[in-house]
Design an enzyme around this catalytic site. Structure first.
Site, PDB file in Angstrom:
ATOM      1  N   ASN A 101       1.369  -2.431 -14.159  1.00 26.61           N
ATOM      2  CA  ASN A 101       1.336  -3.756 -13.526  1.00 26.61           C
ATOM      3  C   ASN A 101       0.952  -4.868 -14.774  1.00 26.61           C
ATOM      4  O   ASN A 101       1.538  -5.832 -14.491  1.00 26.61           O
ATOM      5  CB  ASN A 101       0.120  -3.759 -12.592  1.00 26.61           C
ATOM      6  CG  ASN A 101       0.448  -3.258 -11.446  1.00 26.61           C
ATOM      7  OD1 ASN A 101       1.159  -3.667 -10.548  1.00 26.61           O
ATOM      8  ND2 ASN A 101      -0.101  -1.962 -10.958  1.00 26.61           N
TER       9      ASN A 101
ATOM     10  N   HIS B  51      -4.048  -3.254  -4.815  1.00 25.02           N
ATOM     11  CA  HIS B  51      -4.575  -2.077  -4.265  1.00 25.02           C
ATOM     12  C   HIS B  51      -3.047  -1.505  -3.419  1.00 25.02           C
ATOM     13  O   HIS B  51      -2.501  -2.187  -2.838  1.00 25.02           O
ATOM     14  CB  HIS B  51      -5.439  -2.263  -3.091  1.00 25.02           C
ATOM     15  CG  HIS B  51      -5.957  -0.819  -2.275  1.00 25.02           C
ATOM     16  ND1 HIS B  51      -6.582   0.064  -2.957  1.00 25.02           N
ATOM     17  CD2 HIS B  51      -5.778  -0.568  -0.970  1.00 25.02           C
ATOM     18  CE1 HIS B  51      -6.579   1.095  -1.930  1.00 25.02           C
ATOM     19  NE2 HIS B  51      -6.311   0.477  -0.704  1.00 25.02           N
TER      20      HIS B  51
HETATM   21  C1  GRF Z   1      -1.804   0.643  -9.127  1.00 30.17           C
HETATM   22  O1  GRF Z   1      -1.139   1.257  -7.894  1.00 30.17           O
HETATM   23  C2  GRF Z   1      -2.984   0.065  -8.744  1.00 30.17           C
HETATM   24  O2  GRF Z   1      -2.798  -0.779  -7.372  1.00 30.17           O
HETATM   25  C3  GRF Z   1      -3.837   1.130  -8.401  1.00 30.17           C
HETATM   26  O3  GRF Z   1      -3.760   2.048  -9.799  1.00 30.17           O
HETATM   27  C4  GRF Z   1      -2.378   1.851 -10.143  1.00 30.17           C
HETATM   28  C5  GRF Z   1      -2.360   1.396 -11.580  1.00 30.17           C
HETATM   29  O4  GRF Z   1      -1.002   1.401 -12.046  1.00 30.17           O
HETATM   30  N1  GRF Z   1      -5.411   0.909  -8.471  1.00 30.17           N
HETATM   31  P1  GRF Z   1      -0.813   1.000 -13.450  1.00 30.17           P
HETATM   32  O5  GRF Z   1      -1.607   1.406 -14.336  1.00 30.17           O
HETATM   33  O6  GRF Z   1      -0.625  -0.609 -13.571  1.00 30.17           O
HETATM   34  O7  GRF Z   1       0.461   1.562 -13.846  1.00 30.17           O
END
Ligand code: GRF
Length: 205
Positions: A17, A110
């Site tokens: 992300n 989430h």
């Molecule tokens: C995402 O799916 C977020 O919603 C959850 O953990 C994941 C994190 O992924 N809380 P990244 O570290 O951004 O790849």
């Protein structure tokens, strides 16, 4: 809101992300830049992504503090220093203190359609429940776990042969696009939060 808006992103893991936000903010027209990336642990890909992009990083580990309150205060202090307009908790695996939340508009993603399946295992819980559609939610962090006012949501179908990993990957693809779109619009147009009602644009904050 500064122009471009100042973002601090908090991570605990792979940081995909974060990477989506780093890629988006490379375009000045996006309206936001990441002024720092923080983590609660060392040696994670999320920090490496920030370093490769030349973004300042900081780490505050709970185990380095005598009390949780001490860690809370240290995290608040270091984030304050970067004067963010918005904090994005992107896979950050710690709850934030009320003092932190009072000082910083903080968004979290989430991997489920809130209020369904809060907590650490959104994709697993959705799969076990047998829902046919799940998704991702961007919300304003409040004192609860995945309970805050909802900023954006995206639906994702559950396929018959999904396991937790395949479902979570499909959710994450949609989640990243949702996050980039919503954060950019917030940066460019502002955000208002009144009770549980969130509006992007109209009222600058
Ligand atoms: C995402 O799916 C977020 O919603 C959850 O953990 C994941 C994190 O992924 N809380 P990244 O570290 O951004 O790849």
């Amino acid at each position: 809101m500064s122009q471009p808006a100042r973002l601090v992103v908090l991570v605990s893991g792979s940081g995909t992300n974060l990477q989506a936000l780093l890629d988006a903010t490379a375009d000045p027209a996006y309206g936001a830049r990441i002024v720092a990336v923080g983590a609660d642990r060392e040696d994670i890909e999320g920090l490496a992504r920030a370093e490769r992009a030349g973004v300042p990083t900081f780490v505050r580990r709970v185990s380095d503090f005598e009390t949780r309150e001490g860690w809370d205060a240290a995290l608040t202090t270091v984030v304050d220093r970067f004067e963010p307009d918005v904090v994005v908790s992107a896979g950050f695996m710690k709850l934030l203190s009320q003092e932190f939340l009072d000082r910083h508009l903080t968004l979290n993603t989430h991997p489920a359609l809130c209020p369904a399946f809060p907590g650490m295992h959104g994709p697993r819980d959705a799969l076990e429940h047998g829902v046919k559609v799940t998704g991702a939610t961007l919300f304003v962090v409040d004192a609860g776990v995945d309970t805050g006012p909802i900023v954006a949501q995206v639906p994702v179908p559950v396929e018959e042969d999904d396991d937790v990993a395949s479902l979570h990957e499909r959710i994450k693809t949609a989640e990243r696009a949702m996050l980039v779109d919503a954060v950019g619009r917030i940066a460019r147009e502002g955000i208002s939060v009144e009770g549980r009602r969130v509006r992007i644009g109209a009222v600058a904050r």
